[in-house]
Design a protein around this motif. Sequence first.
Motif, PDB file in Angstrom:
ATOM      1  N   MET A   1       0.843  -1.197   0.000  1.00  0.00           N
ATOM      2  CA  MET A   1       0.000   0.000   0.000  1.00  0.00           C
ATOM      3  C   MET A   1       0.879   1.249   0.000  1.00  0.00           C
ATOM      4  N   ASN A   2       0.545   2.218  -0.868  1.00  0.00           N
ATOM      5  CA  ASN A   2       1.294   3.469  -0.891  1.00  0.00           C
ATOM      6  C   ASN A   2       0.983   4.287   0.348  1.00  0.00           C
ATOM      7  N   ALA A   3       2.025   4.863   0.920  1.00  0.00           N
ATOM      8  CA  ALA A   3       1.847   5.647   2.143  1.00  0.00           C
ATOM      9  C   ALA A   3       1.127   6.952   1.834  1.00  0.00           C
ATOM     10  N   LEU A   4       0.253   7.376   2.752  1.00  0.00           N
ATOM     11  CA  LEU A   4      -0.366   8.684   2.648  1.00  0.00           C
ATOM     12  C   LEU A   4       0.653   9.760   3.005  1.00  0.00           C
ATOM     13  N   LEU A   5       1.456   9.458   4.041  1.00  0.00           N
ATOM     14  CA  LEU A   5       2.454  10.415   4.529  1.00  0.00           C
ATOM     15  C   LEU A   5       3.794   9.711   4.691  1.00  0.00           C
ATOM     16  N   GLU A   6       4.850  10.389   4.243  1.00  0.00           N
ATOM     17  CA  GLU A   6       6.217   9.944   4.524  1.00  0.00           C
ATOM     18  C   GLU A   6       7.020  11.141   5.007  1.00  0.00           C
ATOM     19  N   MET A   7       7.589  11.008   6.198  1.00  0.00           N
ATOM     20  CA  MET A   7       8.528  12.007   6.699  1.00  0.00           C
ATOM     21  C   MET A   7       9.904  11.366   6.658  1.00  0.00           C
ATOM     22  N   GLN A   8      10.787  11.956   5.878  1.00  0.00           N
ATOM     23  CA  GLN A   8      12.061  11.317   5.560  1.00  0.00           C
ATOM     24  C   GLN A   8      13.233  12.124   6.125  1.00  0.00           C
ATOM     25  N   GLY A   9      13.975  11.505   7.039  1.00  0.00           N
ATOM     26  CA  GLY A   9      15.200  12.109   7.548  1.00  0.00           C
ATOM     27  C   GLY A   9      15.009  13.476   8.170  1.00  0.00           C
ATOM     28  N   ILE A  10      13.970  13.623   8.985  1.00  0.00           N
ATOM     29  CA  ILE A  10      13.656  14.939   9.578  1.00  0.00           C
ATOM     30  C   ILE A  10      14.611  15.237  10.743  1.00  0.00           C
ATOM     31  N   SER A  11      15.299  16.374  10.669  1.00  0.00           N
ATOM     32  CA  SER A  11      16.176  16.841  11.751  1.00  0.00           C
ATOM     33  C   SER A  11      15.815  18.280  12.080  1.00  0.00           C
ATOM     34  N   LYS A  12      15.868  18.606  13.372  1.00  0.00           N
ATOM     35  CA  LYS A  12      15.498  19.941  13.822  1.00  0.00           C
ATOM     36  C   LYS A  12      16.351  20.317  15.029  1.00  0.00           C
ATOM     37  N   HIS A  13      16.889  21.545  15.000  1.00  0.00           N
ATOM     38  CA  HIS A  13      17.717  22.028  16.105  1.00  0.00           C
ATOM     39  C   HIS A  13      17.147  23.332  16.651  1.00  0.00           C
ATOM     40  N   PHE A  14      17.338  23.541  17.956  1.00  0.00           N
ATOM     41  CA  PHE A  14      16.988  24.808  18.599  1.00  0.00           C
ATOM     42  C   PHE A  14      18.227  25.322  19.331  1.00  0.00           C
ATOM     43  N   ALA A  15      18.743  26.436  18.880  1.00  0.00           N
ATOM     44  CA  ALA A  15      19.890  27.074  19.542  1.00  0.00           C
ATOM     45  C   ALA A  15      20.996  26.066  19.831  1.00  0.00           C
ATOM     46  N   GLY A  16      21.281  25.233  18.830  1.00  0.00           N
ATOM     47  CA  GLY A  16      22.348  24.258  18.979  1.00  0.00           C
ATOM     48  C   GLY A  16      21.953  22.960  19.654  1.00  0.00           C
ATOM     49  N   VAL A  17      20.708  22.894  20.176  1.00  0.00           N
ATOM     50  CA  VAL A  17      20.226  21.676  20.836  1.00  0.00           C
ATOM     51  C   VAL A  17      19.452  20.841  19.831  1.00  0.00           C
ATOM     52  N   ARG A  18      19.823  19.560  19.699  1.00  0.00           N
ATOM     53  CA  ARG A  18      19.160  18.694  18.725  1.00  0.00           C
ATOM     54  C   ARG A  18      17.832  18.201  19.286  1.00  0.00           C
ATOM     55  N   VAL A  23      14.718  11.552  11.679  1.00  0.00           N
ATOM     56  CA  VAL A  23      13.496  10.802  12.011  1.00  0.00           C
ATOM     57  C   VAL A  23      12.775  10.378  10.734  1.00  0.00           C
ATOM     58  N   THR A  24      12.377   9.129  10.699  1.00  0.00           N
ATOM     59  CA  THR A  24      11.564   8.596   9.608  1.00  0.00           C
ATOM     60  C   THR A  24      10.221   8.154  10.180  1.00  0.00           C
ATOM     61  N   PHE A  25       9.148   8.543   9.496  1.00  0.00           N
ATOM     62  CA  PHE A  25       7.812   8.259  10.015  1.00  0.00           C
ATOM     63  C   PHE A  25       6.840   8.193   8.844  1.00  0.00           C
ATOM     64  N   THR A  26       6.027   7.132   8.776  1.00  0.00           N
ATOM     65  CA  THR A  26       5.060   6.988   7.691  1.00  0.00           C
ATOM     66  C   THR A  26       3.674   6.689   8.242  1.00  0.00           C
ATOM     67  N   VAL A  27       2.659   7.104   7.485  1.00  0.00           N
ATOM     68  CA  VAL A  27       1.260   6.802   7.833  1.00  0.00           C
ATOM     69  C   VAL A  27       0.572   6.324   6.568  1.00  0.00           C
ATOM     70  N   GLU A  28      -0.147   5.213   6.686  1.00  0.00           N
ATOM     71  CA  GLU A  28      -0.886   4.665   5.557  1.00  0.00           C
ATOM     72  C   GLU A  28      -2.317   5.200   5.556  1.00  0.00           C
ATOM     73  N   PHE A  65       3.470  13.918   0.948  1.00  0.00           N
ATOM     74  CA  PHE A  65       2.056  13.671   1.234  1.00  0.00           C
ATOM     75  C   PHE A  65       1.337  13.439  -0.079  1.00  0.00           C
ATOM     76  N   ASP A  66       0.607  12.340  -0.160  1.00  0.00           N
ATOM     77  CA  ASP A  66      -0.085  11.982  -1.403  1.00  0.00           C
ATOM     78  C   ASP A  66       0.886  11.823  -2.565  1.00  0.00           C
ATOM     79  N   GLY A  67       2.084  11.344  -2.276  1.00  0.00           N
ATOM     80  CA  GLY A  67       3.056  11.071  -3.328  1.00  0.00           C
ATOM     81  C   GLY A  67       3.845  12.277  -3.809  1.00  0.00           C
ATOM     82  N   GLU A  68       3.601  13.471  -3.236  1.00  0.00           N
ATOM     83  CA  GLU A  68       4.327  14.676  -3.643  1.00  0.00           C
ATOM     84  C   GLU A  68       5.038  15.295  -2.459  1.00  0.00           C
ATOM     85  N   GLU A  69       6.241  15.818  -2.697  1.00  0.00           N
ATOM     86  CA  GLU A  69       6.950  16.504  -1.630  1.00  0.00           C
ATOM     87  C   GLU A  69       6.245  17.830  -1.345  1.00  0.00           C
TER      88      GLU A  69
END
Length: 516
Positions: A1-18, A23-28, A65-69
């Motif tokens: 089944m094709n995923a509805l949502l794919e979050m690929q390699g998500i990284s986020k920092h705040f003032a040098g704090v990771r 993060v990888t996360f998918t929802v069907e 989302f829905d196959g498009e970035e």
Amino acid sequence: MNALLEMQGISKHFAGVRALSEVTFTVEPGEIHALVGENGAGKSTLMKVLSGVYPHGSYDGAIVFDGEERRFGDITDSERLGIIIIHQELALIPLMSIAENIFIANPPGRFGVIDRGAVHQRTKALLAKVGLDEAPDTLVTDIGVGKQQLVEIAKALSKQVRLLILDEPTASLSEKDSAALLDLLLEFKAQGIASILISHKLNEVSKVADRITVLRDGRTVDTLDCRDGAVEEDRIIVKMVDRDLEHRYPRREPQSEEPGIGEPIFKVSDWSAYHPLHGERQVIRHVDFEVRRGEIVGIAGLMGSGRTEFAMSIFGRSWGQKISGRAEIEGREADLSTVRRAIDAGLAYVTEDRKQLGLLLAEDIRKNVTLANLPAVASSQVIDDLQELRVASDYRSRMRIRSHSIYQETGKLSGGNQQKVVLSKWLFTDPKVLILDEPTRGIDVGAKYEIYCIINELADAGKGVVVISSEMPELLGICDRICVMAEGAFVGEFPAAEATQERIMRAIMRKGEQRS
């Protein structure tokens, strides 16, 4: 089944704090996908990235989302695609009607004129979908928290939701309202609506989730598939905290030697209180209650049983009117007529609502820790900044508050660390008796264990500790004695060795039978 949502390699920092790291996360489509982890693991941050609260460019990685970035600039961009987030703190305006809240951003109308009839009819249809029979013109302030949560979901449905994100949706709900909300998610699943459920209540997660993704320290640890069979809670916990919690609760062995459990340290007799707005309605009914030195006493009861009202009426008459009864601390009559006098007498109360009533979220840790006992860090009525610094630093270390410094804004701490700041504030008053109202609500299992250890330490130091909790396993796990409340009166009392969930519920039900 094709995923509805794919979050690929998500990284986020705040003032040098990771905050997030790869993060990888998918929802069907039509899936209920639970996201769990300790406070500070990155769950809410990940969802804010997904919903556009943190816009594209402020993080690394891609959202498909829905196959498009997708590159969301703000939350309206994600909502246009049907990605709707409902935060733990509901975004409703209390003095506006249900209909006005649902359609506040985009009311139906023509030529700039709102079509009141259409608003009314569409609201009725949406409320029917979520199982509410309230009139559309009912003010939000006049309905309970459980129904307000359903109004938020109706609001999401008005935006043609395809992916519903719920952040701790049952944290403030009764068991009945929680069960109704989970059933509603299952109905949405049958309609093809996908959901992301963030929750610390692992029993609820296991009940409805198709998959469970565990975050720890901003990283994806594992994704567990529940469709072939339920996943044991202990397995989830081990993934969350990276250690085997052999026991959910620290060993509780009241000492036989001093300070140990001793003579009564706090006692109230014939305590009564009436509703603050409806003076004819008696809420607390001639209560007798005591806690002994070094003892942890639990107060169990259903929502509306009067537990919080009892505690607040004791603590400086913070709730109610026509309050009567006698209070003693260490065998002497105590003046609890105001909050200041209650504190001076040796009483402290940790509210169940730490965000609204327990903390100044915009202030730093330092200010919050010393707030209830400013004279102790003042000289000639002027705050001694150096002394305040020493006190806050000491409590940050003792309570293991995770922050970059004591100058960190309290509102930016995780729920567990906010609760430790509230505890620090009251411990700095050096109370003889500490009342904890829902002390672990909205806190992950790892932080809960730390709070339980702190409670044990307080009792071992000779304090009297009262714990009000809606989670009966929690009371059974940490208390020496459990009192049961129903309809504003105590209806049962059990030593820890004799208490069970069944006996507690039987005591509550007997009270209901007597009334009927």
